[in-house]
Design an enzyme around this catalytic site. Sequence first.
Site, PDB file in Angstrom:
ATOM      1  N   TYR A  72      -4.093  35.918 -15.492  1.00 12.54           N
ATOM      2  CA  TYR A  72      -2.656  34.374 -15.337  1.00 12.54           C
ATOM      3  C   TYR A  72      -1.200  35.067 -14.574  1.00 12.54           C
ATOM      4  O   TYR A  72      -0.576  34.223 -14.486  1.00 12.54           O
ATOM      5  CB  TYR A  72      -2.672  34.850 -17.109  1.00 12.54           C
ATOM      6  N   PHE A 124      12.249  10.427   0.687  1.00 10.94           N
ATOM      7  CA  PHE A 124      10.194   9.751   0.009  1.00 10.94           C
ATOM      8  C   PHE A 124      10.288   9.835  -1.068  1.00 10.94           C
ATOM      9  O   PHE A 124      11.419   9.877  -2.058  1.00 10.94           O
ATOM     10  CB  PHE A 124       9.140  11.628   0.341  1.00 10.94           C
ATOM     11  N   ASP A 125       9.940   8.817  -1.816  1.00 14.62           N
ATOM     12  CA  ASP A 125       9.605   7.798  -2.375  1.00 14.62           C
ATOM     13  C   ASP A 125       9.973   8.308  -4.188  1.00 14.62           C
ATOM     14  O   ASP A 125      10.248   8.315  -5.213  1.00 14.62           O
ATOM     15  CB  ASP A 125       7.886   7.129  -2.615  1.00 14.62           C
ATOM     16  N   ASP A 215      11.894  18.773   2.778  1.00 13.27           N
ATOM     17  CA  ASP A 215      11.184  18.088   2.033  1.00 13.27           C
ATOM     18  C   ASP A 215       9.752  18.670   3.502  1.00 13.27           C
ATOM     19  O   ASP A 215      10.207  18.036   3.986  1.00 13.27           O
ATOM     20  CB  ASP A 215      11.383  16.965   1.558  1.00 13.27           C
ATOM     21  N   ALA A 217       7.400  18.228   3.490  1.00 11.31           N
ATOM     22  CA  ALA A 217       5.709  18.313   3.616  1.00 11.31           C
ATOM     23  C   ALA A 217       4.928  18.261   5.542  1.00 11.31           C
ATOM     24  O   ALA A 217       3.820  18.695   5.186  1.00 11.31           O
ATOM     25  CB  ALA A 217       5.114  16.753   3.091  1.00 11.31           C
ATOM     26  N   LYS A 258       0.221  18.390   2.610  1.00 11.95           N
ATOM     27  CA  LYS A 258      -0.233  17.959   4.086  1.00 11.95           C
ATOM     28  C   LYS A 258      -0.029  18.776   5.045  1.00 11.95           C
ATOM     29  O   LYS A 258      -1.386  19.113   4.747  1.00 11.95           O
ATOM     30  CB  LYS A 258       1.423  16.608   4.350  1.00 11.95           C
ATOM     31  N   HIS A 450       1.755  -2.708  -6.806  1.00  7.28           N
ATOM     32  CA  HIS A 450       1.016  -2.065  -5.146  1.00  7.28           C
ATOM     33  C   HIS A 450       0.003  -1.517  -5.671  1.00  7.28           C
ATOM     34  O   HIS A 450      -1.478  -2.284  -5.165  1.00  7.28           O
ATOM     35  CB  HIS A 450       1.620  -1.631  -4.230  1.00  7.28           C
TER      36      HIS A 450
HETATM   37  C1  LIG Z   1       3.784  13.432   0.064  1.00  9.12           C
HETATM   38  C2  LIG Z   1       5.220  13.420  -0.382  1.00  9.12           C
HETATM   39  C3  LIG Z   1       5.931  13.787  -0.962  1.00  9.12           C
HETATM   40  C4  LIG Z   1       4.750  14.241  -2.409  1.00  9.12           C
HETATM   41  O1  LIG Z   1       3.938  15.050  -2.471  1.00  9.12           O
HETATM   42  P1  LIG Z   1       2.601  14.679  -3.195  1.00  9.12           P
HETATM   43  O2  LIG Z   1       2.220  16.291  -3.066  1.00  9.12           O
HETATM   44  O3  LIG Z   1       2.105  13.855  -2.970  1.00  9.12           O
HETATM   45  O4  LIG Z   1       3.237  15.123  -5.266  1.00  9.12           O
HETATM   46  C5  LIG Z   1       7.279  14.688  -0.844  1.00  9.12           C
HETATM   47  N1  LIG Z   1       8.043  13.981   0.076  1.00  9.12           N
HETATM   48  C6  LIG Z   1       6.968  14.034   1.177  1.00  9.12           C
HETATM   49  C7  LIG Z   1       7.802  14.095   2.509  1.00  9.12           C
HETATM   50  C8  LIG Z   1       5.453  13.370   1.220  1.00  9.12           C
HETATM   51  O5  LIG Z   1       5.404  13.004   2.355  1.00  9.12           O
END
Ligand SMILES: *Cc1c(COP(=O)(O)O)cnc(C)c1O
Length: 460
Positions: A72, A124-125, A215, A217, A258, A450
């Site tokens: 843990y 990103f969304d 960000d 990813a 990613k 969607h």
């Molecule tokens: C996928 C993604 C996120 C969110 O990550 P999750 O692992 O899907 O929660 C944030 N920013 C970017 C650029 C992404 O491609």
Amino acid sequence: MNLPYAEPYKTKMVEYIKPSTIEERKQWIKEADYNLFNLTSEKVFIDLLTDSGTGAMSDKQWAEMMVGDESYAGSQSFLKLKETVKRITGFDYFLPTHQGRAAENVLFSVLVKEGDVIPGNSHFDTTKGHIEFRKASTLDCTIDEAFNTTVYHPFKGNVNIEKLETALKNNPKNNIPFVIVTVTCNSAGGQPVSMQNIKEVSKICKKYHIPLIIDAARFAENAYFIKIREDRYKEATIKEIVKEFFSYADGMTMSAKKDGLVNMGGFIALNDEEVYKKATVYNIMFEGFITYGGLNGRDMGALAVGLDEATEFDYLETRIKQVAYLGTQLVEFGVPVQQPFGGHAIFLDANKFVPTIPRDEFRAQALAIELYIVGGIRGVEIGTILADRDPFTHKNRYPELELVRLAIPRRTYSLNHMKYIASVIKEIYATRSEAKRGYRIIEEAPIMRHFTVKLEKITD
Ligand SMILES: *Cc1c(COP(=O)(O)O)cnc(C)c1O
């Protein structure tokens, strides 16, 4: 001698995918109300819905799964990951989270408050979601070239420096808590940000004493583009490029699904001890204790190995060239696709592909459905259905671009699969003038429709 490239790995285990017939798929997609999200995976032959968490782990990552330390507190796997993150990114402070949006939730709980504005390239969304949920807003400062699919620019993810500086200079309410730069820029189609650009962004952020967050990813894919397209870096290793890139920032949020080369995971890494300390409180509340943050020990171990593997040139070269191979084949067949090709996906331009289908009959969705019926290939609509209705007028919003995204999972499909996909699209393109009618909505959610929308085919 210029040797051709080939994958720097071979296959040790295979996962069978299920071929099906056109007749079966016609039936299945109808039963799924013409929504590709409703298809169970065995009904899909090649799944290009997303590159998120869909890649293949290596034997070394699987070996880490066996030696994962599930303590843990003070897990050895946590330490392994923390050290790897420090070595690769340079950031001192590290918090694991269960995925990327969780990293955003934790960090933004510290940094974002009502009325704030967060500038960056296209957000990103989920990033936007976590900002707007806190009654703050985003400011898109991406360069104009990003929104024109026909002009070539090597770094369409770049930030417009003048626009950013104007925002930071005119900040009378002192309501800009940080700037966020997404690499590669997903919303602009997986387009990279140059080293020169991040350096300039960093300089301006420092001038106005505003932190810069990445960000991250697809940070490794971004580094590959810097090596290939930015002259000064052609001799540098990917790891050197990555380290320099992060050195211009104050912290990062990461979706490890990613470029972490794992199926689930994320993290926050920071320079600022104060922010880190505040973030630990939210991490414990939302994610778990600071040495696991919603992840299994074995997952943290696999991620540590994945970060190292993702930042190797040979891997990135086959990865990005595989995506480009599909794009190039399509261009040769005359199929309209967005250019330059992104790092993780190819986008079909449905406005040019099927202009014969009326826009209010969802032409990009119609094309995505056709791709499934003809080839068993699942892509995703990035068009009118995704854009939702205007919250005030309740009318459909028609975005400038109607796209079908074909996201390529990492280390998962072969070049033969790419050939197959290209051939299927070529077939559809040859008969495109017959496509006259699309779909109508019979049921939809008020937002993010969607995922659950139900459609029917228009035949009259
Ligand atoms: C996928 C993604 C996120 C969110 O990550 P999750 O692992 O899907 O929660 C944030 N920013 C970017 C650029 C992404 O491609």
